[in-house]
Design an enzyme around this catalytic site. Structure first.
Site, PDB file in Angstrom:
ATOM      1  N   GLY A  11       0.815  -1.212   0.000  1.00  0.00           N
ATOM      2  CA  GLY A  11       0.000   0.000   0.000  1.00  0.00           C
ATOM      3  C   GLY A  11       0.842   1.252   0.000  1.00  0.00           C
ATOM      4  O   GLY A  11       0.450   2.286   0.542  1.00  0.00           O
ATOM      5  N   HIS A  12       2.008   1.204  -0.641  1.00  0.00           N
ATOM      6  CA  HIS A  12       2.960   2.321  -0.565  1.00  0.00           C
ATOM      7  C   HIS A  12       2.514   3.551  -1.341  1.00  0.00           C
ATOM      8  O   HIS A  12       3.101   4.616  -1.194  1.00  0.00           O
ATOM      9  CB  HIS A  12       4.332   1.865  -1.066  1.00  0.00           C
ATOM     10  CG  HIS A  12       4.441   1.752  -2.559  1.00  0.00           C
ATOM     11  ND1 HIS A  12       3.771   0.791  -3.275  1.00  0.00           N
ATOM     12  CD2 HIS A  12       5.138   2.492  -3.472  1.00  0.00           C
ATOM     13  CE1 HIS A  12       4.053   0.934  -4.560  1.00  0.00           C
ATOM     14  NE2 HIS A  12       4.877   1.960  -4.707  1.00  0.00           N
ATOM     15  N   GLY A  14      -0.713   4.727  -1.175  1.00  0.00           N
ATOM     16  CA  GLY A  14      -1.819   5.337  -0.452  1.00  0.00           C
ATOM     17  C   GLY A  14      -1.341   6.411   0.517  1.00  0.00           C
ATOM     18  O   GLY A  14      -0.132   6.644   0.666  1.00  0.00           O
ATOM     19  N   VAL A  16      -1.350   6.542   3.848  1.00  0.00           N
ATOM     20  CA  VAL A  16      -0.552   6.041   4.969  1.00  0.00           C
ATOM     21  C   VAL A  16       0.749   5.422   4.478  1.00  0.00           C
ATOM     22  O   VAL A  16       1.828   5.721   4.992  1.00  0.00           O
ATOM     23  CB  VAL A  16      -1.362   5.030   5.805  1.00  0.00           C
ATOM     24  CG1 VAL A  16      -0.498   4.461   6.934  1.00  0.00           C
ATOM     25  CG2 VAL A  16      -2.615   5.676   6.382  1.00  0.00           C
ATOM     26  N   SER A 108      -7.883   0.208  11.817  1.00  0.00           N
ATOM     27  CA  SER A 108      -8.722   1.393  11.966  1.00  0.00           C
ATOM     28  C   SER A 108      -9.441   1.331  13.306  1.00  0.00           C
ATOM     29  O   SER A 108      -9.721   0.243  13.828  1.00  0.00           O
ATOM     30  CB  SER A 108      -9.738   1.447  10.822  1.00  0.00           C
ATOM     31  OG  SER A 108     -10.805   2.322  11.124  1.00  0.00           O
ATOM     32  N   SER A 109      -9.784   2.502  13.833  1.00  0.00           N
ATOM     33  CA  SER A 109     -10.517   2.552  15.103  1.00  0.00           C
ATOM     34  C   SER A 109     -11.917   1.972  14.981  1.00  0.00           C
ATOM     35  O   SER A 109     -12.576   1.720  16.003  1.00  0.00           O
ATOM     36  CB  SER A 109     -10.596   3.992  15.609  1.00  0.00           C
ATOM     37  OG  SER A 109     -11.290   4.811  14.681  1.00  0.00           O
ATOM     38  N   CYS A 110     -12.386   1.713  13.746  1.00  0.00           N
ATOM     39  CA  CYS A 110     -13.723   1.142  13.577  1.00  0.00           C
ATOM     40  C   CYS A 110     -13.794  -0.305  14.054  1.00  0.00           C
ATOM     41  O   CYS A 110     -14.888  -0.887  14.095  1.00  0.00           O
ATOM     42  CB  CYS A 110     -14.184   1.250  12.129  1.00  0.00           C
ATOM     43  SG  CYS A 110     -13.338   0.137  10.990  1.00  0.00           S
ATOM     44  N   TYR A 137     -15.881  -3.938   6.789  1.00  0.00           N
ATOM     45  CA  TYR A 137     -14.467  -3.558   6.836  1.00  0.00           C
ATOM     46  C   TYR A 137     -13.893  -3.844   8.225  1.00  0.00           C
ATOM     47  O   TYR A 137     -12.780  -4.369   8.352  1.00  0.00           O
ATOM     48  CB  TYR A 137     -14.331  -2.075   6.492  1.00  0.00           C
ATOM     49  CG  TYR A 137     -12.931  -1.528   6.518  1.00  0.00           C
ATOM     50  CD1 TYR A 137     -12.064  -1.745   5.462  1.00  0.00           C
ATOM     51  CD2 TYR A 137     -12.474  -0.768   7.594  1.00  0.00           C
ATOM     52  CE1 TYR A 137     -10.777  -1.225   5.462  1.00  0.00           C
ATOM     53  CE2 TYR A 137     -11.190  -0.244   7.609  1.00  0.00           C
ATOM     54  CZ  TYR A 137     -10.344  -0.477   6.544  1.00  0.00           C
ATOM     55  OH  TYR A 137      -9.062   0.037   6.567  1.00  0.00           O
ATOM     56  N   LYS A 141     -10.706  -6.290   9.453  1.00  0.00           N
ATOM     57  CA  LYS A 141      -9.557  -5.782  10.205  1.00  0.00           C
ATOM     58  C   LYS A 141      -9.399  -6.479  11.559  1.00  0.00           C
ATOM     59  O   LYS A 141      -8.283  -6.731  12.020  1.00  0.00           O
ATOM     60  CB  LYS A 141      -9.680  -4.268  10.382  1.00  0.00           C
ATOM     61  CG  LYS A 141      -9.438  -3.484   9.099  1.00  0.00           C
ATOM     62  CD  LYS A 141      -8.023  -3.701   8.593  1.00  0.00           C
ATOM     63  CE  LYS A 141      -7.722  -2.952   7.315  1.00  0.00           C
ATOM     64  NZ  LYS A 141      -6.335  -3.194   6.840  1.00  0.00           N
ATOM     65  N   THR A 165      -6.397   6.499  14.751  1.00  0.00           N
ATOM     66  CA  THR A 165      -7.619   7.289  14.797  1.00  0.00           C
ATOM     67  C   THR A 165      -7.854   7.879  13.403  1.00  0.00           C
ATOM     68  O   THR A 165      -7.239   7.460  12.432  1.00  0.00           O
ATOM     69  CB  THR A 165      -7.504   8.392  15.862  1.00  0.00           C
ATOM     70  OG1 THR A 165      -8.755   9.033  16.012  1.00  0.00           O
ATOM     71  CG2 THR A 165      -6.433   9.420  15.502  1.00  0.00           C
ATOM     72  N   LEU A 167      -7.264   9.740  10.322  1.00  0.00           N
ATOM     73  CA  LEU A 167      -6.031  10.280   9.740  1.00  0.00           C
ATOM     74  C   LEU A 167      -6.342  11.284   8.635  1.00  0.00           C
ATOM     75  O   LEU A 167      -7.379  11.203   7.977  1.00  0.00           O
ATOM     76  CB  LEU A 167      -5.186   9.150   9.159  1.00  0.00           C
ATOM     77  CG  LEU A 167      -4.699   8.088  10.146  1.00  0.00           C
ATOM     78  CD1 LEU A 167      -4.003   6.953   9.394  1.00  0.00           C
ATOM     79  CD2 LEU A 167      -3.781   8.681  11.195  1.00  0.00           C
ATOM     80  N   HIS A 180     -13.524  11.612   3.860  1.00  0.00           N
ATOM     81  CA  HIS A 180     -13.893  11.774   5.259  1.00  0.00           C
ATOM     82  C   HIS A 180     -14.076  13.255   5.591  1.00  0.00           C
ATOM     83  O   HIS A 180     -13.825  14.119   4.763  1.00  0.00           O
ATOM     84  CB  HIS A 180     -12.831  11.127   6.151  1.00  0.00           C
ATOM     85  CG  HIS A 180     -12.766   9.636   5.989  1.00  0.00           C
ATOM     86  ND1 HIS A 180     -11.619   8.974   5.622  1.00  0.00           N
ATOM     87  CD2 HIS A 180     -13.723   8.688   6.120  1.00  0.00           C
ATOM     88  CE1 HIS A 180     -11.857   7.676   5.549  1.00  0.00           C
ATOM     89  NE2 HIS A 180     -13.126   7.480   5.839  1.00  0.00           N
ATOM     90  N   TRP A 203     -23.367  19.232   7.716  1.00  0.00           N
ATOM     91  CA  TRP A 203     -24.376  18.364   8.329  1.00  0.00           C
ATOM     92  C   TRP A 203     -24.361  18.442   9.852  1.00  0.00           C
ATOM     93  O   TRP A 203     -23.302  18.579  10.476  1.00  0.00           O
ATOM     94  CB  TRP A 203     -24.133  16.925   7.918  1.00  0.00           C
ATOM     95  CG  TRP A 203     -24.649  16.583   6.556  1.00  0.00           C
ATOM     96  CD1 TRP A 203     -24.852  17.452   5.509  1.00  0.00           C
ATOM     97  CD2 TRP A 203     -25.028  15.288   6.082  1.00  0.00           C
ATOM     98  NE1 TRP A 203     -25.329  16.771   4.413  1.00  0.00           N
ATOM     99  CE2 TRP A 203     -25.452  15.447   4.735  1.00  0.00           C
ATOM    100  CE3 TRP A 203     -25.055  14.025   6.651  1.00  0.00           C
ATOM    101  CZ2 TRP A 203     -25.895  14.368   3.966  1.00  0.00           C
ATOM    102  CZ3 TRP A 203     -25.491  12.955   5.885  1.00  0.00           C
ATOM    103  CH2 TRP A 203     -25.911  13.129   4.553  1.00  0.00           C
TER     104      TRP A 203
END
Length: 319
Positions: A11-12, A14, A16, A108-110, A137, A141, A165, A167, A180, A203
């Site tokens: 994933g280089h 992306g 992150v 991910s925090s999810c 997702y 993870k 968290t 990012l 996001h 929103w």
């Protein structure tokens, strides 16, 4: 860790993965490997095995994933759970078979329950139900976290999971339909400023609280995990501080120079009232964030302006 050690970053390209690459280069690492999805399909186990047999990396950093917003998760649940599990399972399993000593899995925090106590602690994992909008997702993870934990337990290898968290930063996704909240606001305020400082409608009420971390700080946490053997299997990575969405909007408005009004559409949902990570375990080990929110937003907005002609074409690849 020797700076000549061979480190593969999945994933280089992306947000992150590219930040991790820059951070490792900055520290003097000279033997970094990256493959695009066209060069190496991580969903293909045979190709991943052949890659590890040929390259023999010392360290694998898994920053590869199929990612998307609420709409994408809702419309393509099968792809979100299956493709993410294929990617991470191939990487983790083939790394184990190739006797790769260190593996860093990014999530991910999810992964934490929707109604977990705040701030979110590592031990809250699997204690309640997930947020339905991205559970596919999240489950993938969670599986990656538990597989790495199992390898630590059974084979005593240094396989560790880092859960960031929210990012943001360079190479973020600024598409208003899929991005996001923070990059979407940057784009909205910028375009409104260029449209005679038109009002910006957002929103909800602006009262929910969120935590944000500049992606280069996340990359530094990954470098820390590369250079140190972390004693536990799972660590939260964040600033440990949160702000209201209203405060975030006002900060971005200030950075972009927008002079219009902010209009809150209270008919739209707010989402979870608060989502904050407990980052005390990483802090105890000696790592903590360094980029304050306004500074990070300023850096991100500068990058946005420099790349605005190509911004619609900026896409996050799976690898």
């Amino acid at each position: 860790m020797d700076t000549s050690s061979k480190i593969y970053i999945a994933g280089h390209r992306g947000m992150v993965g590219s930040a991790v690459w820059r951070a490792l280069e900055k520290k003097g690492y000279t033997n970094l490997i990256g493959k695009t999805s066209k060069e190496l399909d991580l969903k293909d186990q045979t190709k991943v095995r052949s890659f590890f047999e040929t390259e023999k990396p010392d360290v694998v950093i898994d920053a590869a994933a199929r990612v998307g917003g609420i709409l994408a998760n809702n419309d393509y649940p099968y792809q979100f759970i299956m493709e993410n599990m294929q990617i991470q399972n191939n990487l983790i399993d083939e790394a184990l078979k190739a006797d790769i000593a260190k593996f860093i899995f990014l999530g991910s925090s999810c992964i934490y329950p929707k109604f977990a106590p705040q701030p979110l602690k590592e031990e809250h994992l699997l204690t309640d139900t997930l947020e339905p909008t991205n559970e596919w997702y999240a489950i993938a993870k969670i599986t990656g976290v538990k597989v790495c934990q199992a390898i630590r337990k059974q084979f005593n290898k240094d396989y560790v999971s880092l859960m960031p968290t929210n990012l943001y930063g360079y190479y973020d996704n600024f598409d208003l339909k899929t991005s996001h909240v923070l990059p979407a606001m940057i784009r909205k305020f910028h375009e409104a400023k260029n449209n005679n400082n038109a009002d910006v409608t957002l929103w909800g009420s602006g009262t929910p609280m969120r935590e944000f971390l500049f992606v280069d700080d996340m990359a530094e946490a990954v470098v820390y995990a590369v250079e140190n053997e972390l004693p536990e299997f799972l660590y939260n990575v964040g600033s440990g501080k949160d702000i209201t969405i209203k405060e975030l909007a006002e900060t971005i408005q200030k950075v972009t120079g927008h002079q219009g009004e902010i209009v809150w559409d209270s008919d739209k949902p707010d989402g979870t009232p608060r989502k904050l990570m407990d980052v005390s375990k990483m802090k105890k080990l000696g790592w903590q964030y360094s980029t304050e929110l306004q500074e990070g937003i300023e850096k991100t907005y500068t990058w946005f302006l420099e790349n605005i002609e190509n911004i619609k074409e900026v896409k996050i690849e799976v690898n």
